[in-house]
Design an enzyme around this catalytic site. Sequence first.
Site, PDB file in Angstrom:
ATOM      1  N   LYS A 113       0.826  -1.267   0.000  1.00 32.16           N
ATOM      2  CA  LYS A 113       0.102   0.218  -0.071  1.00 32.16           C
ATOM      3  C   LYS A 113       0.888   1.265   0.102  1.00 32.16           C
ATOM      4  CE  LYS A 113      -3.641  -2.218   2.432  1.00 32.16           C
ATOM      5  NZ  LYS A 113      -4.254  -2.466   3.895  1.00 32.16           N
ATOM      6  N   GLN A 133      -5.373  -1.476   9.594  1.00 30.81           N
ATOM      7  CA  GLN A 133      -4.980  -2.831   9.067  1.00 30.81           C
ATOM      8  C   GLN A 133      -5.516  -3.971  10.013  1.00 30.81           C
ATOM      9  OE1 GLN A 133      -3.191  -3.377   6.239  1.00 30.81           O
ATOM     10  NE2 GLN A 133      -3.740  -5.538   6.560  1.00 30.81           N
ATOM     11  N   ASP A 169     -11.015   2.520   3.399  1.00 26.39           N
ATOM     12  CA  ASP A 169     -11.283   0.954   3.316  1.00 26.39           C
ATOM     13  C   ASP A 169     -12.888   0.782   3.102  1.00 26.39           C
ATOM     14  OD1 ASP A 169      -9.172  -0.321   3.020  1.00 26.39           O
ATOM     15  OD2 ASP A 169      -8.760  -0.853   5.006  1.00 26.39           O
TER      16      ASP A 169
END
Length: 226
Positions: free
Chosen positions: A77, A121, A146
């Site tokens: 990422k 995460q 996200d």
Amino acid sequence: MFSLAVLSLRLRVSGFHQIRRSTATTVVSGNKTSRLVRERLKQQVEEMKSLFSGFRPGLVVLQVGDRDDSNLYISTKLRAAAEIGIEAKHLKLPNTTTQEEVLKNILSINENSSVHGLIVQLPLDSVNSIDTELITNAVSPEKDVDGLSCINAGKLSRGDLTHCFIPCTPNGCMELIRQTGVSVAGKHAVVIGRSKIVGAPMHDLLLWNHATVTTCHSKTPDLPNR
């Protein structure tokens, strides 16, 4: 927003070649699609910088613990963000971090005007008990790139696709399908899995792109005939 899954797609098209329930297999290059998306995003970032002097989009990836798979995902990422001109930072907390400490960091990032996106995460690798749902919902919806907060998930489920963040893997799948030139409108799509990160949002994306969607999961009987 910042990454695409590298997938091979099998598209089942009813009536293809005028044969009922025949199957057409199209192999799509995930690497090629990823390059195209990154080039498009890089151009968009450059346009934003030209419009707003001194502007630089900022991303923070918050990690708890030191899982090898999470480390790999995060490094990917960060590289992708740097390539398209996003200033990405990695906030790594020890595996002794408490839920309250994670929330404190998230709230601080929410209030930081130089940060425009926050990725938490998962999984949260802590020796302490942490409520993942509470953590993901603590992220400001405007920075929840996200798409895991209940606000963004709710907008997606209602078809408000232009005013929400969409989880990257389902979004990547839709991008790969578009690369085939096949429209999902009017097709019967089968989604296997109902996870909040992939299965459920994939169902919603297909539905609001006018497919008829069947979702199968671990309790679905006679899966091969679905």
